[in-house]
Design an enzyme around this catalytic site. Structure first.
Site, mmCIF file in Angstrom:
data_model
loop_
_atom_site.group_PDB
_atom_site.id
_atom_site.type_symbol
_atom_site.label_atom_id
_atom_site.label_comp_id
_atom_site.label_asym_id
_atom_site.label_seq_id
_atom_site.Cartn_x
_atom_site.Cartn_y
_atom_site.Cartn_z
ATOM 1 N N TYR A 71 17.540 55.557 -22.539
ATOM 2 C CA TYR A 71 18.028 54.721 -23.636
ATOM 3 C C TYR A 71 19.293 54.011 -23.158
ATOM 4 O O TYR A 71 20.168 54.622 -22.531
ATOM 5 C CB TYR A 71 18.356 55.577 -24.856
ATOM 6 N N GLU A 95 19.508 46.672 -27.774
ATOM 7 C CA GLU A 95 19.045 48.061 -27.668
ATOM 8 C C GLU A 95 17.784 48.110 -26.821
ATOM 9 O O GLU A 95 16.793 47.448 -27.138
ATOM 10 C CB GLU A 95 18.774 48.641 -29.056
#
Length: 399
Positions: free
Chosen positions: A119, A207
């Site tokens: 991530y 993101e």
């Protein structure tokens, strides 16, 4: 302003960020043709809505056992079947709410063999005035769950925009992801290019989940969410053109036409306030008095009759609204002008729910006199606490 995944990846690719090949599709035939332009033999068909959790989501029309909004396909027929299931149907995810969102666009990408998932995100850290880069080894999961259950697996780096992205930032990202050797160099390169994208587009958030290591040792962005600072879009006409209004609340679109900051909420007290801080305080004190705000609505410092009327119409367009609280501090804008606008707007929309008005500031006495002499059932309030108590009492009395 948010954009779709396929648009985000096209943008990232322009800045040199590695992404799989893929093509957008608006029809089933376009989806099949998109797969035909990819090397295969594995394809990924992805529903394009402004919400996360698409893979775990469910389509209202297809029943509880149907697959979600991200599907693997190995033949043109499988691509066609997936596209037919998704287009025009309503996808419900953890982020859409129970009403879901209709899928009008698809993204067909080349499938990759994944060895590991990470991530990586960039956002504005308002506490430090810097750009924060958030990295975690727990890619492919909800970052909120990771933050709650295993916060030690999240690393946050602050980058000073005065100096920009430096080599030590790249090394820190690679270390946070547990990467060494060539993969560490790739991680530093991807992080650097994501930072360049962030600053170059006036992004509010980027993101990447997941950022994947493929079986052949490449680091690649497999999913991307990108949102921009709407106040900076005048500098980016090309990005503003990517806006998909079908993904936005119609009331928020209408509000933007009048330069009103509006966000719909789930409560029953409509709010019209000037100033974001005052609006937040107004929402809080409504909740403190036992009810919930139906919206955030900031009319700004230059409110006039047209703006106030538009604000009333937008608030009353929400069927859940049972009363309205107007809380205005007249600084640049005079209270008498605001009062004229409130009276005119209340008459034009045939206001049928309780209305409490609190005015303070320049020409406040004149403003209160206008409200009192209007002949309308406007309940005046002396201060914010008084206003909140009165609107809650009026709504309960009318119930």
């Amino acid at each position: 302003m948010n954009i779709h995944e396929y648009q985000a990846k096209e943008l990232l690719a322009k800045f040199g960020v590695p992404v799989p090949d893929g093509h957008a599709a608006m029809t089933v035939d376009e989806a099949v043709a998109a797969a035909g332009r990819l090397p295969g033999p594995l394809y990924v068909v992805k529903a394009q809505i402004h919400a996360g959790g698409r893979g775990k989501g469910k389509f209202k029309e297809l029943g509880p056992d149907a697959k979600g909004g991200v599907r693997l396909a190995r033949t043109a027929d499988e691509v066609r079947a997936a596209a037919a299931d998704m287009l025009g149907n309503t996808l419900v995810t953890v982020q859409t709410g129970e009403h879901g969102k209709q899928v009008n666009r698809l993204y067909v990408t080349d499938g990759v063999d994944i060895a590991r998932e990470f991530y990586l995100a960039l956002l504005v850290n308002r506490a430090t005035g810097r750009v924060s880069m958030v990295a975690s080894t727990e890619g492919g999961m909800d970052i909120e769950t990771v933050a709650h259950d295993t916060p030690e697996k999240i690393t946050t780096l602050d980058i000073d925009t005065a100096t920009g992205f430096m080599p030590h930032h790249g090394r820190a990202v690679a270390a946070a992801l547990g990467l060494t050797g060539d993969l560490a160099k790739q991680a530093a390169n991807v992080a650097s290019k994501l930072y360049a994208t962030f600053l170059g587009t006036d992004a509010a958030q980027i993101e990447i989940n997941p950022l994947a290591v493929t079986d052949d040792g490449r680091l690649m962005v497999l999913d991307a969410k990108v949102g921009f600072d709407a106040n900076a879009m005048f500098r980016h006409k090309d990005l503003a053109a990517l806006r998909d209004e079908t993904e936005e609340d119609p009331a928020e679109i209408e509000a933007s036409k009048y330069d009103l900051a509006y966000i719909k909420l789930d409560g029953d007290i409509g709010c019209m306030v000037n100033g974001a801080g005052l609006a937040m305080a107004t929402m809080d004190i409504i909740k403190l008095n036992g009810m919930f705000p139906a919206n955030f609505l900031d009319v700004g410092g230059g409110a006039n009759k047209e703006k106030v009327t538009a604000a009333f119409k937008i608030i009353l367009g929400d069927p859940n609204v049972k009363g309205i609280l107007v809380n205005i501090f007249g600084g640049i804008m005079r209270c008498d002008i605001i009062a004229d606008g409130i009276v005119a707007a209340a008459r034009e929309v045939n206001l049928a729910v309780p209305l409490v008005v609190r005015l303070e500031g320049t020409n406040v006495e004149q403003g209160k006199a206008i409200l009192a002499g209007s002949g309308l059932a406007i309940v005046p309030a002396n201060d914010l606490g008084d206003a909140a108590r009165k609107i809650v009492a009026e709504v309960k009395k009318a119930a």
